[in-house]
Design an enzyme around this catalytic site. Structure first.
Site, PDB file in Angstrom:
ATOM      1  N   GLY A  13       0.824  -1.283   0.028  1.00 46.09           N
ATOM      2  CA  GLY A  13       0.012  -0.065   0.135  1.00 46.09           C
ATOM      3  C   GLY A  13       0.803   1.289  -0.093  1.00 46.09           C
ATOM      4  N   GLY A  18      -2.793   2.217   5.971  1.00 49.03           N
ATOM      5  CA  GLY A  18      -3.034   0.986   6.880  1.00 49.03           C
ATOM      6  C   GLY A  18      -2.285  -0.258   6.761  1.00 49.03           C
ATOM      7  N   THR A  44      12.854  -2.670  10.013  1.00 54.56           N
ATOM      8  CA  THR A  44      14.122  -2.572   9.133  1.00 54.56           C
ATOM      9  C   THR A  44      14.504  -1.063   9.115  1.00 54.56           C
ATOM     10  OG1 THR A  44      12.772  -2.164   7.203  1.00 54.56           O
ATOM     11  CG2 THR A  44      13.421  -4.485   7.560  1.00 54.56           C
ATOM     12  N   HIS A  59       5.866   4.977  15.473  1.00 52.02           N
ATOM     13  CA  HIS A  59       5.326   3.709  15.130  1.00 52.02           C
ATOM     14  C   HIS A  59       5.419   2.598  16.595  1.00 52.02           C
ATOM     15  CE1 HIS A  59       4.225   3.044  11.281  1.00 52.02           C
ATOM     16  NE2 HIS A  59       5.229   4.056  10.733  1.00 52.02           N
ATOM     17  N   GLU A  74      15.296  -5.022  15.788  1.00 45.77           N
ATOM     18  CA  GLU A  74      15.451  -4.163  14.820  1.00 45.77           C
ATOM     19  C   GLU A  74      16.886  -4.814  14.094  1.00 45.77           C
ATOM     20  OE1 GLU A  74      17.063  -0.434  16.368  1.00 45.77           O
ATOM     21  OE2 GLU A  74      15.179  -0.043  17.207  1.00 45.77           O
TER      22      GLU A  74
END
Length: 225
Positions: A13, A18, A44, A59, A74
């Site tokens: 997307g 979303g 990443t 986030h 990570e």
């Protein structure tokens, strides 16, 4: 948006479509299904600048609120290895995202190219007294560099596809679809759009389900569950 968790799903997307939220929803659905289930996010992204640091922090906060029991790892480069390390029959792995992973690969190759030519100072001084023969040599070197980059991307992609095929637990991969707009002006940007398009196609062929997100709504492109 509720669909059963499958063996592997690619979620594509645009920005703020979303994608990550759907991946988190699948992780929460997996965790709610059994007290023995676990979820791991392989992030990443790298904090290149202040805006990126803020985006990563946002986030992290969103994930902590929506899926507080999901572990975050990570790993900007060794994605296939990270999937192999954390995937288990009882563990759902989310990769967020493939686009930044590809960016990291290309940036590392670009940095190695700069180092091999002696850095900016040598390159800038050469431009002052550049001759036709040197320009031809630079063009050939550029072609060779792109060939090396393509080989690295092909090798890393093959490792990633192998990790997808052999993952013992469910896998959710998030990526951007950036090839729907106008053709970019810059050659490097066009090359990245092409490389990401090839990566998305390869990953889609190896995933059971492919979902395209738009305005927070999922459109199933493939479902071979």
């Amino acid at each position: 948006m509720n669909m059963p968790v499958c063996r592997s799903e690619l979620i594509l997307g645009g920005q703020k479509s979303g994608k990550s939220r759907r991946a988190e929803m699948l992780a929460r659905q997996w965790l709610d299904a059994s007290p023995t289930h676990r979820a791991v996010l392989i992030a990443t992204a790298q904090p290149w600048d202040a805006e990126m640091r803020q985006r990563i922090a946002r986030h992290q906060q969103d994930r902590a609120e929506r899926v507080p029991s999901m572990l975050t790892v990570e790993e900007p480069m060794a994605l296939a290895e990270a999937i192999a390390q954390h995937s288990r029959p009882d563990t759902l792995v989310v990769v967020d995202c493939l686009t930044l992973w590809l960016t990291n690969l290309r940036m590392q190759m670009g940095a190695q190219k700069v180092d091999s030519t002696g850095g900016c100072a040598a390159g800038c001084s050469a431009q002052v007294k550049e001759e036709p023969a040197q320009r031809a040599g630079d063009t050939e070197q550029s072609i060779q560099s792109h060939s090396v980059l393509a080989l690295v991307e092909h090798s890393q992609t093959a490792m990633l596809l192998g990790a997808i095929d052999t993952a013992p637990g469910p896998l959710v991969l998030v990526g951007n679809e950036i090839g729907l707009g106008v053709i970019p002006m810059g050659a490097e940007v066009r090359a990245f759009v092409d490389a990401l398009g090839r990566l998305n196609q390869d990953v889609a062929q190896h995933c059971q389900r492919v979902t395209l997100m738009a305005a927070g709504l999922p459109l199933t492109l493939k479902d071979s569950v």
